[in-house]
Design a protein around this motif. Structure first.
Motif, PDB file in Angstrom:
ATOM      1  N   LEU A   1      38.144  40.948  43.979  1.00 55.65           N
ATOM      2  CA  LEU A   1      39.593  40.932  43.764  1.00 55.65           C
ATOM      3  C   LEU A   1      39.936  40.986  42.283  1.00 55.65           C
TER       4      LEU A   1
ATOM      5  N   GLU B   1      39.600  44.547  40.925  1.00 56.32           N
ATOM      6  CA  GLU B   1      40.323  45.610  41.617  1.00 56.32           C
ATOM      7  C   GLU B   1      41.546  46.060  40.815  1.00 56.32           C
ATOM      8  N   SER B   2      41.778  47.362  40.777  1.00 57.85           N
ATOM      9  CA  SER B   2      42.953  47.908  40.113  1.00 57.85           C
ATOM     10  C   SER B   2      44.193  47.572  40.927  1.00 57.85           C
ATOM     11  N   LEU B   3      45.239  47.160  40.257  1.00 57.75           N
ATOM     12  CA  LEU B   3      46.488  46.790  40.925  1.00 57.75           C
ATOM     13  C   LEU B   3      47.524  47.905  40.862  1.00 57.75           C
ATOM     14  N   ASP B   4      47.158  49.031  40.269  1.00 57.69           N
ATOM     15  CA  ASP B   4      48.110  50.124  40.054  1.00 57.69           C
ATOM     16  C   ASP B   4      48.705  50.680  41.339  1.00 57.69           C
ATOM     17  N   ARG B   5      47.989  50.640  42.431  1.00 63.57           N
ATOM     18  CA  ARG B   5      48.447  51.274  43.658  1.00 63.57           C
ATOM     19  C   ARG B   5      49.383  50.395  44.480  1.00 63.57           C
ATOM     20  N   PHE B   6      49.569  49.147  44.087  1.00 66.70           N
ATOM     21  CA  PHE B   6      50.389  48.223  44.862  1.00 66.70           C
ATOM     22  C   PHE B   6      51.861  48.278  44.448  1.00 66.70           C
TER      23      PHE B   6
ATOM     24  N   GLU C   1      54.197  44.390  47.681  1.00 66.37           N
ATOM     25  CA  GLU C   1      52.792  44.133  47.989  1.00 66.37           C
ATOM     26  C   GLU C   1      52.179  43.154  46.986  1.00 66.37           C
ATOM     27  N   LEU C   2      52.569  43.288  45.722  1.00 69.72           N
ATOM     28  CA  LEU C   2      52.071  42.362  44.706  1.00 69.72           C
ATOM     29  C   LEU C   2      52.587  40.947  44.968  1.00 69.72           C
ATOM     30  N   ASP C   3      53.863  40.830  45.343  1.00 66.00           N
ATOM     31  CA  ASP C   3      54.415  39.514  45.671  1.00 66.00           C
ATOM     32  C   ASP C   3      53.697  38.897  46.864  1.00 66.00           C
TER      33      ASP C   3
ATOM     34  N   ARG D   1      50.687  39.531  47.828  1.00 63.55           N
ATOM     35  CA  ARG D   1      49.321  39.206  47.400  1.00 63.55           C
ATOM     36  C   ARG D   1      49.297  37.898  46.615  1.00 63.55           C
ATOM     37  N   VAL D   2      50.271  37.717  45.735  1.00 58.60           N
ATOM     38  CA  VAL D   2      50.360  36.473  44.960  1.00 58.60           C
ATOM     39  C   VAL D   2      50.545  35.284  45.903  1.00 58.60           C
TER      40      VAL D   2
END
Length: 76
Positions: A22, A25-30, A34-36, A38-39
């Motif tokens: 994790l 992992e690149s976060l660019d695609r989220f 999706e980031l919220d 994931r957090v």
């Protein structure tokens, strides 16, 4: 025997399994949503880990107290 019942190998330094993956992992695609999500999921997992760590720590302290040799003032 279930997978959870088997002893696990200790992680090598810097390798913590899924957590290491994790972290790299690149976060660019989220998307922002999706980031919220994931957090929120990771914060929930952190709380679960902290609770388990506290339980394991209490278990360790109880075991140490049970098996600690009795105090003898003449050995001090």
């Amino acid at each position: 025997m279930d997978e959870d019942d088997r002893p696990r190998r200790r992680s090598t330094e810097g390798n913590f399994g899924a957590a290491s993956l994790l972290a790299s992992e690149s976060l660019d695609r989220f998307s922002l949503d999706e980031l919220d999500a994931r957090v929120a999921l990771l914060e929930s997992e952190i709380e679960r880990i902290k609770a388990h760590r506290q339980k394991a720590s209490a278990h360790m302290l109880a075991a140490e107290a049970l098996f600690k040799p009795p105090f003898r003032p003449d050995q001090a």
